[in-house]
Design a protein around this motif. Sequence first.
Motif, short mmCIF file in Angstrom:
data_model
loop_
_atom_site.label_atom_id
_atom_site.label_comp_id
_atom_site.label_asym_id
_atom_site.label_seq_id
_atom_site.Cartn_x
_atom_site.Cartn_y
_atom_site.Cartn_z
N HIS A 1 0.86 -1.19 0.00
CA HIS A 1 0.00 0.00 0.00
C HIS A 1 0.89 1.23 0.00
CE1 HIS A 1 -3.32 2.68 0.78
NE2 HIS A 1 -2.70 3.16 1.84
N LEU A 2 0.55 2.18 -0.89
CA LEU A 2 1.41 3.34 -1.13
C LEU A 2 0.80 4.61 -0.55
CD1 LEU A 2 3.80 4.66 -2.77
CD2 LEU A 2 2.16 4.89 -4.63
N THR A 3 1.62 5.40 0.13
CA THR A 3 1.24 6.75 0.54
C THR A 3 2.40 7.67 0.26
OG1 THR A 3 2.01 6.38 2.80
CG2 THR A 3 -0.34 5.97 2.36
N LYS A 4 2.08 8.94 -0.09
CA LYS A 4 3.14 9.90 -0.38
C LYS A 4 3.53 10.61 0.90
CE LYS A 4 4.45 12.97 -4.14
NZ LYS A 4 4.00 13.70 -5.35
N GLU A 5 4.84 10.75 1.11
CA GLU A 5 5.33 11.37 2.32
C GLU A 5 4.94 12.84 2.40
OE1 GLU A 5 7.65 9.92 5.10
OE2 GLU A 5 6.09 8.60 4.33
N SER A 6 5.00 13.54 1.27
CA SER A 6 4.60 14.96 1.21
C SER A 6 4.15 15.28 -0.19
CB SER A 6 5.77 15.86 1.63
OG SER A 6 6.86 15.72 0.75
N GLU A 7 3.30 16.29 -0.34
CA GLU A 7 2.73 16.64 -1.63
C GLU A 7 3.78 17.09 -2.63
OE1 GLU A 7 -0.26 16.20 -2.81
OE2 GLU A 7 -0.84 15.23 -0.94
N GLU A 8 4.75 17.88 -2.14
CA GLU A 8 5.76 18.42 -3.06
C GLU A 8 6.98 17.52 -3.20
OE1 GLU A 8 6.48 19.74 1.09
OE2 GLU A 8 4.75 19.80 -0.27
N GLY A 9 7.10 16.49 -2.37
CA GLY A 9 8.28 15.64 -2.39
C GLY A 9 8.19 14.51 -3.39
N THR A 10 9.28 13.75 -3.51
CA THR A 10 9.34 12.60 -4.41
C THR A 10 9.53 11.30 -3.64
OG1 THR A 10 11.74 12.89 -4.68
CG2 THR A 10 10.30 14.00 -6.28
N THR A 11 9.37 11.35 -2.33
CA THR A 11 9.55 10.18 -1.48
C THR A 11 8.20 9.59 -1.09
OG1 THR A 11 11.62 11.08 -0.59
CG2 THR A 11 10.58 9.31 0.64
N PHE B 1 2.50 -5.62 3.40
CA PHE B 1 1.71 -6.42 4.34
C PHE B 1 2.23 -7.85 4.45
CE2 PHE B 1 -1.19 -2.99 3.17
CZ PHE B 1 -1.67 -2.63 4.43
N GLU B 2 3.08 -8.26 3.52
CA GLU B 2 3.62 -9.62 3.58
C GLU B 2 4.61 -9.78 4.71
OE1 GLU B 2 6.05 -12.59 0.61
OE2 GLU B 2 4.40 -11.42 -0.22
N ASP B 3 5.50 -8.80 4.90
CA ASP B 3 6.45 -8.87 6.01
C ASP B 3 6.15 -7.84 7.10
OD1 ASP B 3 7.25 -6.47 4.94
OD2 ASP B 3 9.25 -7.14 4.36
N ASP B 4 5.01 -7.13 6.93
CA ASP B 4 4.55 -6.17 7.93
C ASP B 4 5.61 -5.11 8.24
OD1 ASP B 4 2.59 -5.12 9.60
OD2 ASP B 4 3.36 -6.18 11.37
N GLN B 5 6.23 -4.59 7.18
CA GLN B 5 7.24 -3.56 7.33
C GLN B 5 6.89 -2.37 6.44
OE1 GLN B 5 9.84 -3.51 9.36
NE2 GLN B 5 9.82 -5.62 10.11
N LYS B 6 7.41 -1.22 6.80
CA LYS B 6 7.22 -0.02 6.00
C LYS B 6 8.56 0.37 5.37
CE LYS B 6 4.54 3.28 7.50
NZ LYS B 6 4.02 4.47 8.25
N TYR B 7 8.51 0.70 4.07
CA TYR B 7 9.72 1.05 3.33
C TYR B 7 9.56 2.44 2.69
CZ TYR B 7 10.71 -3.93 3.76
OH TYR B 7 10.94 -5.18 4.27
N LEU B 8 10.68 3.10 2.51
CA LEU B 8 10.69 4.39 1.84
C LEU B 8 11.24 4.23 0.43
CD1 LEU B 8 12.02 6.75 4.67
CD2 LEU B 8 9.66 6.47 3.89
N VAL B 9 10.56 4.85 -0.54
CA VAL B 9 10.99 4.79 -1.93
C VAL B 9 11.12 6.21 -2.47
CG1 VAL B 9 10.47 3.95 -4.25
CG2 VAL B 9 9.82 2.58 -2.27
N ASP B 10 12.28 6.50 -3.02
CA ASP B 10 12.52 7.83 -3.61
C ASP B 10 12.50 7.68 -5.14
OD1 ASP B 10 13.17 10.59 -3.45
OD2 ASP B 10 15.22 10.12 -4.02
N TRP B 11 11.57 8.41 -5.81
CA TRP B 11 11.40 8.30 -7.26
C TRP B 11 11.57 9.67 -7.91
CZ3 TRP B 11 11.68 6.41 -11.76
CH2 TRP B 11 10.84 6.76 -12.81
N ASN B 12 12.58 9.77 -8.78
CA ASN B 12 12.83 11.00 -9.53
C ASN B 12 12.52 10.71 -10.99
OD1 ASN B 12 13.95 13.18 -10.93
ND2 ASN B 12 15.48 13.53 -9.34
N GLU B 13 11.33 11.15 -11.43
CA GLU B 13 10.88 10.80 -12.78
C GLU B 13 11.71 11.48 -13.86
OE1 GLU B 13 6.66 10.42 -15.24
OE2 GLU B 13 6.71 11.26 -13.21
#
Length: 732
Positions: free
Chosen positions: A467-477, A483-495
């Motif tokens: 499940h995806l949520t954006k850290e901030s509206e203006e950010g790229t993180t 839910f498979e390993d019940d962990q939260k990860y951070l992904v940084d995407w620079n299009e």
Amino acid sequence: MEFETHEDAYLFYKDYAKSVGFGTAKLSSRRSRASKEFIDAKFSCIRYGSKQQSDDAINPRASPKIGCKASMHVKRRPDGKWYVYSFVKEHNHELLPEQAHFFRSHRNNNTDPVKSDSRIRRKKNNPACKHLSAYHDFSFLDGYMRNQHDKGRRLVLANGDAQILLEFLMRMQEENQKFFYAVDFSEDHVLRNVFWVDAKGIEDYKSFSDVVSFDTTYFVSKYRIPLVVFIGVNHHEQPVLLGCGLVADETVYTYVWLMQSWLVAVGSSTPKVMLTDQNNAIKAAIAAVLPETRHCYCLWHVLDRLPRNLDYWSMWQDTFMKKLFKCIYRSWSEEEFDRRWLKLIDKFHLRDVQWMRSLYEERKFWAPTFMRGVTFAGLSTRNRSESANSLFDRYVQAETSLKDFLEKYGLMLEDRYEEEAKADFDAWHEAPEVKSPSPFEKQMLNVYTHEIFRKFQLEVLGAAACHLTKESEEGTTYSVKDFEDDQKYLVDWNESNSDIYCSCRSFEYRGYLCRHAIVVLQMSGVFTIPINYVLQRWTNAARNRHQISGNLEIVQSNIHRFNDFCRRAIILGEEGSLSQESYDVAMFAMKEAFKECAIKINTIENPAMFEEAAIQPRDPSVQEGNQYGSTSKQIGLEPNIHAGNASGQAEARRDKRSSLNNASKKAKHVTQSGTVGEGSQEGFQQAAAPTPAQAVMAGQFHNTMPGMFQNVIPTEFHNIQGTNMHQNNPPG
């Protein structure tokens, strides 16, 4: 503790003194009245004893002697070995380890070893030593290589093993001239180190030189054979053997010699990443020999040392490991890692543990947080059993003799060849099952090898559990809940530059994108894997000399053609081998096809060179429209488009088949080309580097070493004394 001579004992005491922080002196020595040989010697701190000077001296000299008792007394046994008879450790004065190099007894150790040691100067002019000195000045090893020519240092082999090793190396070279080996002798013609690599290993390195693991586990663990290995991983994620060594010790000199020999064998192209154990001598050798290579420590090496370096480990193992793993694997930034590490060592009172301090100081060598931009291709894992380094584990046990190992070596290579050939065959003739409508899965179906595709497929399917949520509206993180390993990860995407980075670091450690990155691409409206995240080493075109580039569709088309040609080539091989006539027809067609392919490729890559040729009358024997062409249609088959490197690879395959056939007849051994202090008739020609110094060196060895080898090595091997493994390495 034993020494070959009393001078060796004094060198050891000097090294100890410098590390502790005091100067040394030779206090006394005694000879035998009968033999006139030294039988007793005593060395001491320069402040040993008391000042002895006349009271009426006109210009009394200052004396350092203040009654210190620190000393080491050695005596000679009837067998000629020297042992420590007594040792006094305590001093009555302050020790100065930081200023130890100022003491007169240690000053010579800070000069260039080549200039200060006459023995090294003599070796430098010896052709058998050119291999090491042709590349680098020794000055970078100040403080490490003071005793590299210790007469007591030798490769410790059991009785008869030296002859077995010699016969193995020479037989391997006879069977395959591309088999490479190097032998290191001391001035006294004592065997110190041996290195070898087979033809398949040299060929594998050309395609998989991005990551190499240098494993010293068998030597450090005191196995019966002092084995070290260079390991890589191929496009099927199978381990490949890139070199073997038998070493005398863990000094910088040994590791420099070994890595220099390895570079000569594989063609002097340095790897992008070298994985090793945490070892200062290896660290210094890599910095000197492979300055452009990123040196990293294997994670499992670091984690395996925890119980040995931490007291009361069992009392808080589970709690400590939970906190440590959080620091290692869950730190998004370098600042966060530093903060968590300091909190960890404070909680468990580890600030005074030297090993923990060294881990932190060298965190950029091993901590995942600092590995952005590095790719390990699965070679750095949490456990040795998961790593390609376990390649030899089923062939080598603690008590395996050298004879047994050399026999198993051939079997091991056969197993490797068979597994890779089977995986290649499956990749050319079968397609894995598609399990989802995901465009990512379909794109990589015919690009990745089967093994990598199946692992990537799990990531594609696993994206449904994220499940995806954006850290901030203006950010790229983005924050991704798995839910498979019940962990939260951070992904940084620079299009804008197609750059994506996940805190799970799947791409860095495994070489393909994770489910967390995939779900971010999906939600961002990107349905194609960025080409910079498709590593050629994991594709069916891994051995192609041309680098894949452009968009993914072009890569898919190239690999599809490659797989198709491989399937047809196997059919051609079966049909062409039925008779001499069919063989001649097939060979003629292939040679003509290779020529036409080379012309076509050169026309595409260098169009200016063919502008003039384009206006000239064409050869009527060459049909227009399809230059791959008419010949291919005559036989109903196309040649391998991979043809730019086809002749070399075909030769390598013939070498491999020749080696395997001979190996099954001769105790299952395989081969390549050989050297003493280096140089085989073909090995140095093959490995000649692009620099002038290396080119000269290769020529010198080509002209001189085979004769030297015939005259010198057998004698030296015969004269080596048999002894128990690891019993004669010098202290320190």
